[in-house]
Design a protein around this motif. Structure first.
Motif, mmCIF file in Angstrom:
data_model
loop_
_atom_site.group_PDB
_atom_site.id
_atom_site.type_symbol
_atom_site.label_atom_id
_atom_site.label_comp_id
_atom_site.label_asym_id
_atom_site.label_seq_id
_atom_site.Cartn_x
_atom_site.Cartn_y
_atom_site.Cartn_z
ATOM 1 N N PHE A 201 43.690 33.451 45.098
ATOM 2 C CA PHE A 201 44.459 32.849 44.003
ATOM 3 C C PHE A 201 45.970 32.919 44.244
ATOM 4 O O PHE A 201 46.754 32.587 43.354
ATOM 5 C CB PHE A 201 44.108 33.542 42.683
ATOM 6 N N LYS A 202 46.347 33.393 45.447
ATOM 7 C CA LYS A 202 47.763 33.451 45.835
ATOM 8 C C LYS A 202 48.599 34.235 44.815
ATOM 9 O O LYS A 202 49.677 33.800 44.391
ATOM 10 C CB LYS A 202 48.336 32.038 46.014
ATOM 11 N N GLN A 203 48.084 35.394 44.429
ATOM 12 C CA GLN A 203 48.773 36.226 43.441
ATOM 13 C C GLN A 203 48.771 37.686 43.880
ATOM 14 O O GLN A 203 47.872 38.137 44.601
ATOM 15 C CB GLN A 203 48.083 36.124 42.074
ATOM 16 N N ASN A 204 49.806 38.408 43.440
ATOM 17 C CA ASN A 204 49.841 39.862 43.608
ATOM 18 C C ASN A 204 49.393 40.509 42.298
ATOM 19 O O ASN A 204 49.780 40.062 41.215
ATOM 20 C CB ASN A 204 51.258 40.331 43.950
ATOM 21 N N VAL A 205 48.592 41.547 42.418
ATOM 22 C CA VAL A 205 48.072 42.241 41.236
ATOM 23 C C VAL A 205 48.277 43.742 41.411
ATOM 24 O O VAL A 205 48.021 44.289 42.487
ATOM 25 C CB VAL A 205 46.569 41.947 41.023
ATOM 26 N N THR A 206 48.761 44.389 40.367
ATOM 27 C CA THR A 206 48.847 45.849 40.357
ATOM 28 C C THR A 206 47.886 46.384 39.307
ATOM 29 O O THR A 206 48.034 46.093 38.113
ATOM 30 C CB THR A 206 50.275 46.332 40.035
ATOM 31 N N TYR A 207 46.895 47.137 39.759
ATOM 32 C CA TYR A 207 45.964 47.781 38.832
ATOM 33 C C TYR A 207 46.511 49.157 38.460
ATOM 34 O O TYR A 207 46.913 49.935 39.332
ATOM 35 C CB TYR A 207 44.582 47.936 39.472
ATOM 36 N N ILE A 208 46.513 49.438 37.158
ATOM 37 C CA ILE A 208 47.004 50.730 36.672
ATOM 38 C C ILE A 208 45.862 51.410 35.917
ATOM 39 O O ILE A 208 45.583 51.071 34.760
ATOM 40 C CB ILE A 208 48.219 50.557 35.734
ATOM 41 N N PRO A 209 45.160 52.336 36.570
ATOM 42 C CA PRO A 209 44.032 52.986 35.893
ATOM 43 C C PRO A 209 44.509 53.981 34.840
ATOM 44 O O PRO A 209 45.403 54.795 35.098
ATOM 45 C CB PRO A 209 43.300 53.696 37.042
ATOM 46 N N ALA A 210 43.929 53.888 33.657
ATOM 47 C CA ALA A 210 44.236 54.841 32.586
ATOM 48 C C ALA A 210 43.164 55.922 32.555
ATOM 49 O O ALA A 210 42.018 55.683 32.934
ATOM 50 C CB ALA A 210 44.298 54.121 31.239
ATOM 51 N N ARG A 211 43.551 57.090 32.109
ATOM 52 C CA ARG A 211 42.561 58.138 31.879
ATOM 53 C C ARG A 211 41.945 57.945 30.493
ATOM 54 O O ARG A 211 42.487 57.229 29.655
ATOM 55 C CB ARG A 211 43.214 59.520 31.974
ATOM 56 N N TYR A 212 40.824 58.606 30.274
ATOM 57 C CA TYR A 212 40.206 58.572 28.944
ATOM 58 C C TYR A 212 40.971 59.554 28.060
ATOM 59 O O TYR A 212 40.500 60.627 27.702
ATOM 60 C CB TYR A 212 38.726 58.943 29.045
ATOM 61 N N ARG B 51 39.820 35.994 38.478
ATOM 62 C CA ARG B 51 40.354 34.638 38.282
ATOM 63 C C ARG B 51 41.197 34.571 37.009
ATOM 64 O O ARG B 51 42.305 34.021 37.003
ATOM 65 C CB ARG B 51 39.209 33.623 38.202
ATOM 66 N N SER B 52 40.683 35.144 35.938
ATOM 67 C CA SER B 52 41.433 35.145 34.672
ATOM 68 C C SER B 52 42.737 35.921 34.811
ATOM 69 O O SER B 52 43.784 35.498 34.305
ATOM 70 C CB SER B 52 40.580 35.759 33.555
ATOM 71 N N LEU B 53 42.676 37.056 35.499
ATOM 72 C CA LEU B 53 43.880 37.868 35.688
ATOM 73 C C LEU B 53 44.942 37.117 36.487
ATOM 74 O O LEU B 53 46.141 37.286 36.255
ATOM 75 C CB LEU B 53 43.530 39.172 36.417
ATOM 76 N N CYS B 54 44.494 36.292 37.427
ATOM 77 C CA CYS B 54 45.429 35.622 38.340
ATOM 78 C C CYS B 54 45.905 34.259 37.847
ATOM 79 O O CYS B 54 46.897 33.735 38.363
ATOM 80 C CB CYS B 54 44.781 35.454 39.717
ATOM 81 N N THR B 55 45.212 33.679 36.888
ATOM 82 C CA THR B 55 45.563 32.311 36.486
ATOM 83 C C THR B 55 46.039 32.199 35.040
ATOM 84 O O THR B 55 46.731 31.237 34.701
ATOM 85 C CB THR B 55 44.365 31.360 36.681
ATOM 86 N N ALA B 56 45.677 33.155 34.198
ATOM 87 C CA ALA B 56 46.071 33.064 32.786
ATOM 88 C C ALA B 56 47.556 33.390 32.618
ATOM 89 O O ALA B 56 48.152 34.102 33.431
ATOM 90 C CB ALA B 56 45.228 34.014 31.938
ATOM 91 N N THR B 57 48.135 32.865 31.557
ATOM 92 C CA THR B 57 49.530 33.161 31.225
ATOM 93 C C THR B 57 49.572 34.355 30.278
ATOM 94 O O THR B 57 49.003 34.295 29.185
ATOM 95 C CB THR B 57 50.196 31.954 30.536
ATOM 96 N N PRO B 58 50.217 35.455 30.674
ATOM 97 C CA PRO B 58 50.298 36.609 29.766
ATOM 98 C C PRO B 58 51.058 36.240 28.496
ATOM 99 O O PRO B 58 52.124 35.632 28.564
ATOM 100 C CB PRO B 58 51.071 37.654 30.582
ATOM 101 N N LYS B 59 50.493 36.592 27.365
ATOM 102 C CA LYS B 59 51.168 36.250 26.105
ATOM 103 C C LYS B 59 52.270 37.246 25.763
ATOM 104 O O LYS B 59 53.135 36.964 24.939
ATOM 105 C CB LYS B 59 50.156 36.163 24.964
ATOM 106 N N GLY B 60 52.251 38.408 26.434
ATOM 107 C CA GLY B 60 53.326 39.375 26.241
ATOM 108 C C GLY B 60 53.234 40.121 24.918
ATOM 109 O O GLY B 60 52.337 39.906 24.108
ATOM 110 N N ILE B 61 54.191 41.016 24.725
ATOM 111 C CA ILE B 61 54.303 41.801 23.492
ATOM 112 C C ILE B 61 55.740 41.654 23.014
ATOM 113 O O ILE B 61 56.680 41.954 23.758
ATOM 114 C CB ILE B 61 53.981 43.289 23.739
#
Length: 238
Positions: free
Chosen positions: A72-83, A178-188
């Motif tokens: 998808f020609k995108q960079n992704v950073t995964y940030i794992p959260a603890r429980y 695919r959703s992570l790489c193509t959707a537009t983040p709506k932000g906060i």
């Protein structure tokens, strides 16, 4: 003509919102992986997502994982959260996308429900919901019923969620990416009205005497533009 102008304006707004992610050196899409049970393995979650799009990077549960998704020609950073409530809130605060991971063998406990309500109240960007361990349920005919139950549960908090995707399915994991790489983040809104940054690296200078200065933090400034002469707050440090 008016409809065309509206369409062009909408397209322009979307292009502006996603332009920061464009290109080989574009900013990574920041994805929080939030477990809703203490038996969720977040490293396996990230591994399943990576393998579904043929990414073979090492996965560690205690650090950010940045990957290049060539499909998808995108960079992704995964940030794992603890429980953990506070840790999950901190992780979601800097996320473009939040992936909620539901267990399939136990119900979400009260702690998980409090965590859900808290991150929702804090303000949350795009949400995706996945299930871990579905293939381990027997008999197999029980699995659709479990997914339906999980969807009903999560809709109490996020009514717009249309589907709970299984991480045990390569196709469904690929759909998540695919959703992570193509959707537009709506932000906060409260976050995007100011400058903010997820720190990707910290370089400490050589210590001379009792004074430490010249610490270099690296990341991509998001939200409003950052003025060089403004004071910056780093949570936990001051």
């Amino acid at each position: 003509n008016q409809a065309r102008q509206k369409q062009q304006l909408k397209h322009q707004e979307k292009s502006q919102a996603t332009s920061i992610f464009s290109g080989q050196n574009g900013a990574p899409r920041q994805v929080a992986i939030v477990p809703l049970s203490d038996n969720i393995d977040t490293s396996n979650v990230i591994r399943s997502l990576n393998e579904s799009v043929d990414v073979s990077d090492d996965v560690s549960v205690d650090r950010q994982i940045r990957v290049r998704v060539d499909r998808f020609k995108q960079n992704v950073t995964y940030i794992p959260a603890r429980y953990d409530l506070l840790h999950a809130l901190d992780v979601c605060r800097v996320a473009d996308f939040v992936v909620l991971v539901l267990p399939t063998d136990v119900e979400v406990a009260e702690e998980g429900e409090i965590l859900l309500r808290s991150i929702e109240s804090q303000g949350i960007s795009n949400v995706l919901v996945v299930a871990q361990g579905l293939d381990q349920l027997n008999p197999p005919k029980k699995r659709p019923q479990v997914i339906s139950s999980l969807k009903s549960y999560i809709n109490h908090f996020f009514p717009t969620i249309e589907k709970v995707l299984s991480l045990d399915s390569r196709q469904e994991s690929s759909n998540v990416v695919r959703s992570l790489c193509t959707a537009t983040p709506k932000g906060i809104r409260w976050r995007d009205d100011r400058s903010w940054m997820l720190i990707q690296d910290v370089n400490w200078p050589e210590i001379q005497g009792d004074t430490i200065d010249g610490v270099v933090v690296t990341g991509v400034v998001r939200g409003k533009g950052l003025k060089a002469d403004r004071i910056v707050h780093i949570p936990g440090w001051g």
